[in-house]
Design an enzyme around this catalytic site. Structure first.
Site, PDB file in Angstrom:
ATOM      1  N   LYS A  70       0.837  -1.200   0.000  1.00 14.22           N
ATOM      2  CA  LYS A  70       0.000   0.000   0.000  1.00 14.22           C
ATOM      3  C   LYS A  70       0.876   1.256   0.000  1.00 14.22           C
ATOM      4  CE  LYS A  70      -3.565   2.494   2.450  1.00 14.22           C
ATOM      5  NZ  LYS A  70      -4.427   2.652   3.617  1.00 14.22           N
ATOM      6  N   GLU A  87      10.256  -4.735   4.206  1.00 12.54           N
ATOM      7  CA  GLU A  87      10.353  -6.094   3.672  1.00 12.54           C
ATOM      8  C   GLU A  87      10.138  -6.141   2.159  1.00 12.54           C
ATOM      9  OE1 GLU A  87       8.590  -5.120   6.261  1.00 12.54           O
ATOM     10  OE2 GLU A  87       8.730  -6.525   7.926  1.00 12.54           O
ATOM     11  N   GLY A 111      -4.956  -1.506   4.739  1.00 10.51           N
ATOM     12  CA  GLY A 111      -4.144  -2.633   4.273  1.00 10.51           C
ATOM     13  C   GLY A 111      -4.819  -3.970   4.542  1.00 10.51           C
ATOM     14  N   ARG A 112      -5.321  -4.160   5.771  1.00  8.68           N
ATOM     15  CA  ARG A 112      -5.895  -5.472   6.129  1.00  8.68           C
ATOM     16  C   ARG A 112      -7.301  -5.660   5.575  1.00  8.68           C
ATOM     17  NH1 ARG A 112      -4.690  -2.173  10.193  1.00  8.68           N
ATOM     18  NH2 ARG A 112      -6.345  -1.305  11.487  1.00  8.68           N
ATOM     19  N   GLU A 121      -4.748  -6.100  14.859  1.00 11.21           N
ATOM     20  CA  GLU A 121      -4.248  -4.813  14.383  1.00 11.21           C
ATOM     21  C   GLU A 121      -5.382  -3.784  14.389  1.00 11.21           C
ATOM     22  OE1 GLU A 121      -0.725  -4.444  11.532  1.00 11.21           O
ATOM     23  OE2 GLU A 121      -2.350  -3.854  10.216  1.00 11.21           O
ATOM     24  N   HIS A 173      -5.003 -32.293  18.161  1.00  9.73           N
ATOM     25  CA  HIS A 173      -3.848 -33.070  18.607  1.00  9.73           C
ATOM     26  C   HIS A 173      -2.728 -32.152  19.069  1.00  9.73           C
ATOM     27  CE1 HIS A 173      -5.908 -36.600  17.072  1.00  9.73           C
ATOM     28  NE2 HIS A 173      -6.287 -35.800  16.080  1.00  9.73           N
ATOM     29  N   LYS A 197       9.296  -0.436  13.798  1.00  8.36           N
ATOM     30  CA  LYS A 197       9.867  -0.145  12.471  1.00  8.36           C
ATOM     31  C   LYS A 197      10.985   0.895  12.606  1.00  8.36           C
ATOM     32  CE  LYS A 197       5.636  -0.765   9.708  1.00  8.36           C
ATOM     33  NZ  LYS A 197       4.688  -0.106   8.827  1.00  8.36           N
TER      34      LYS A 197
HETATM   35  O1  F6P Z   1       2.447  -4.117   9.912  1.00  8.11           O
HETATM   36  C1  F6P Z   1       2.077  -2.836   9.621  1.00  8.11           C
HETATM   37  C2  F6P Z   1       1.516  -2.656   8.252  1.00  8.11           C
HETATM   38  O2  F6P Z   1       1.460  -1.303   8.034  1.00  8.11           O
HETATM   39  C3  F6P Z   1       0.169  -3.305   8.041  1.00  8.11           C
HETATM   40  O3  F6P Z   1      -0.863  -2.510   8.514  1.00  8.11           O
HETATM   41  C4  F6P Z   1       0.152  -3.482   6.569  1.00  8.11           C
HETATM   42  O4  F6P Z   1      -0.839  -4.386   6.143  1.00  8.11           O
HETATM   43  C5  F6P Z   1       1.554  -3.977   6.337  1.00  8.11           C
HETATM   44  O5  F6P Z   1       2.340  -3.240   7.246  1.00  8.11           O
HETATM   45  C6  F6P Z   1       2.069  -3.815   4.940  1.00  8.11           C
HETATM   46  O6  F6P Z   1       2.037  -2.495   4.529  1.00  8.11           O
HETATM   47  P1  F6P Z   1       2.207  -2.077   3.005  1.00  8.11           P
HETATM   48  O7  F6P Z   1       1.110  -2.703   2.237  1.00  8.11           O
HETATM   49  O8  F6P Z   1       2.157  -0.596   2.993  1.00  8.11           O
HETATM   50  O9  F6P Z   1       3.552  -2.607   2.559  1.00  8.11           O
END
Ligand code: F6P
Length: 534
Positions: free
Chosen positions: A199, A205, A258-259, A344, A375, A503
């Site tokens: 987003k 990452e 995002g979620r 979240e 289990h 972060k």
């Molecule tokens: O973990 C924090 C967060 O901002 C989430 O809310 C989001 O889904 C995820 O990181 C990934 O964010 P982006 O889509 O901006 O890479």
């Protein structure tokens, strides 16, 4: 926790008193006392059947919970959400994931501005892209994204993928290089599409993994490789700055959390790998749940009742943990998806005005597919010292495989819900052991260990088939459940400030691990950094 709105104070007190009273009776006894219990606590919506009768509330308690919903102005909050008002006040945004799955030609507005035409246009572009890719040489997609840019698509693929897919879909979320290495392993770059989803396009990452994947494509294909790199982002300029050609960037909007984003172009990889028709059916299922949520009266509204059942456990009975057990291997990622959605969204300790909340908010969620979980952690569910309410999900018809095995799976789902509630009295165990001729001392030691206290609540969600429509409805059910809880707790379910500090500190620590000067840290952290640098 001390902030209590005067308007809702009486309703909260009633709910809490109901919770206290519920401790002194058994769920099972309520069936005899309330002849219409099953009728009032079972309902159907958008292809899902819900049974909330094995919850600890009486019908009078349900009425108290509904009064709390009314006192919290849930109707008005729901209307504001659907009208695209700014419900995410800390970020000044509406939350309009419903607009993404509405049928073409809808008229959603974000803070007054029409948005549905843009949604329809993006969907048409996704469709054309999916059809073009499926008609070409691509045989695999590597979807790179994390959190909301990963969990929904990963769950959808796992739930709906064919046994022998024409286009394989793999995922890489973690910055741990092992995950991307595994995702790329064995793939032919000439037949692989890389879809980078973020987003913000600032999450550590995702660009890290995207760089590596692009290098992997380029090493085999040279500059032509960039034709196989696609991005999805609400910051399309950043995706372009990363080097994705403008016509390969799919945009979404800041009014999509995002979620809550799997319904947008974030679902592109699934739309390609499953085929666009399946993606449209997923959207249609979610839209059916939206329509139900928007129009059903509170007392027969599935997301509302599910939220109230969870709130009764969380706030009436003080239960801080919830389990989710889908008796469907294809839904094994549902607990992970719900962890982000619920924790979240509602893991907040202050309300939307910055005041400490008056009531405990989101429970911690964990779970795994049944029967596997039986289990592993079911021992604790049945006999542990804490009572952990469980959402049990089951699918009537097998998606694939042996129907006889499916019947065994269903038997286990039903039996576990029954066992949790009914338990097994110590007296019965004692009688059994005595009949076997065990000495009294041994019976005294064994019987308590083999008895089940029961009275452990569960919700049961049943669907006929695990098809795109029902999956869409299921995820929308939980989304709206989370919204309802947020309204009752008075919190903003659509921001996530709690992820920021880690972060920021990771960026600082990284600079040190990469050779920068040591910063100020507590002794434990400083020692860990020193150890990693040597
Ligand atoms: O973990 C924090 C967060 O901002 C989430 O809310 C989001 O889904 C995820 O990181 C990934 O964010 P982006 O889509 O901006 O890479």
């Amino acid at each position: 926790m001390n902030h209590r709105l005067p308007k809702t104070a009486a309703a909260w007190s009633r709910l809490e008193a109901a919770g206290t009273a519920a401790r002194d009776r058994r769920i099972e006894a309520l069936f005899a006392a309330e002849p219409d219990r099953l009728a009032r606590l079972t309902l159907s919506a958008a292809g899902l059947d819900l049974d909330l009768s094995k919850q600890p509330w009486s019908l009078a308690d349900l009425d108290a919970a509904l009064d709390l919903a009314r006192a919290s102005d849930l109707d008005a909050a729901r209307a504001a959400l659907l009208a695209g008002e700014i419900v995410n006040r800390s970020e000044e945004r509406p939350a309009l994931h419903m607009a993404l799955r509405a049928p073409p030609g809808a008229d959603f507005r974000a803070a007054g501005q029409p948005i549905s035409a843009e949604v329809d246009a993006t969907r048409a572009r996704m469709k054309a892209f999916a059809e073009q890719v499926r008609a070409g040489p691509i045989r695999a997609i590597v979807h790179i994204g994390i959190g909301g840019s990963d969990l929904g698509p990963r769950l959808i693929w796992e739930a709906l993928k064919p046994l022998s897919p024409r286009v394989e879909l793999r995922f890489a979320a973690n910055v741990d290089p092992a995950e991307l290495a595994q995702a790329l392993s064995g793939l032919d770059p000439a037949e692989t599409l890389v879809v980078v989803v973020s987003k913000t396009f600032t999450t550590l990452e995702t660009p890290t993994n995207a760089e590596t994947a692009r290098a992997w494509l380029r090493a085999a294909l040279g500059p032509a490789a960039d034709a196989q790199l696609v991005a999805v982002s609400a910051a399309p300029d950043r995706a372009q700055a990363f080097g994705v050609p403008a016509d390969q960037v799919f945009a979404f909007w800041d009014w999509v959390g995002g979620r809550y984003s799997l319904w947008s172009a974030v679902g592109l990889s699934c739309a390609v790998a499953l085929g666009f028709e399946a993606f449209e059916r997923l959207l249609a299922g979610a839209a059916a749940m939206d329509a139900h949520f928007a129009s059903a009266p509170l007392e027969t509204n599935a997301p509302v009742l599910l939220a109230l059942a969870h709130i009764f456990n969380r706030d009436g009975l003080g239960r801080p943990i919830r389990a989710v057990v889908p008796y469907a291997q294809r839904l094994r990622l549902l607990p992970a998806f719900l962890q982000q959605l619920e924790m979240e969204s509602n893991g907040k300790r202050v309300d939307a005005f910055g005041r400490p909340v008056a009531h405990p908010t989101a429970a911690a969620v964990f779970g795994d597919a049944g029967t596997n979980g039986q289990h592993a952690f079911f021992q604790l569910l049945h006999q542990g010292t804490d009572i952990i309410p469980v959402d049990i999900l089951a699918v009537r018809q097998a998606t694939d495989g042996d129907p006889a095995a499916q019947t065994k799976l269903l038997a286990n789902a039903v039996a576990q819900a029954e066992a949790l509630m009914v338990g097994r009295a110590e007296a019965e165990v004692r009688a059994e052991l005595a009949a076997k001729g065990l000495p009294a001392a041994e019976i005294d030691a064994l019987a308590p260990q083999r008895a089940f206290p029961g009275d452990r609540p569960s919700s049961f969600i049943l669907m006929d088939r695990l098809d795109p429509e029902r999956l869409g409805a299921l995820l929308a059910l939980y989304e709206h459940k989370v919204f309802v809880e947020g309204v009752l707790w008075g919190i903003n379910s659509f921001d996530q400030w709690g992820v920021e500090l880690g972060k920021t500190l990771a960026t600082r620590v990284l600079a040190e691990l990469e050779g920068g000067p040591p910063g100020a840290h507590d002794p434990s952290t400083a020692a860990l950094i020193r150890k990693l640098k040597t």
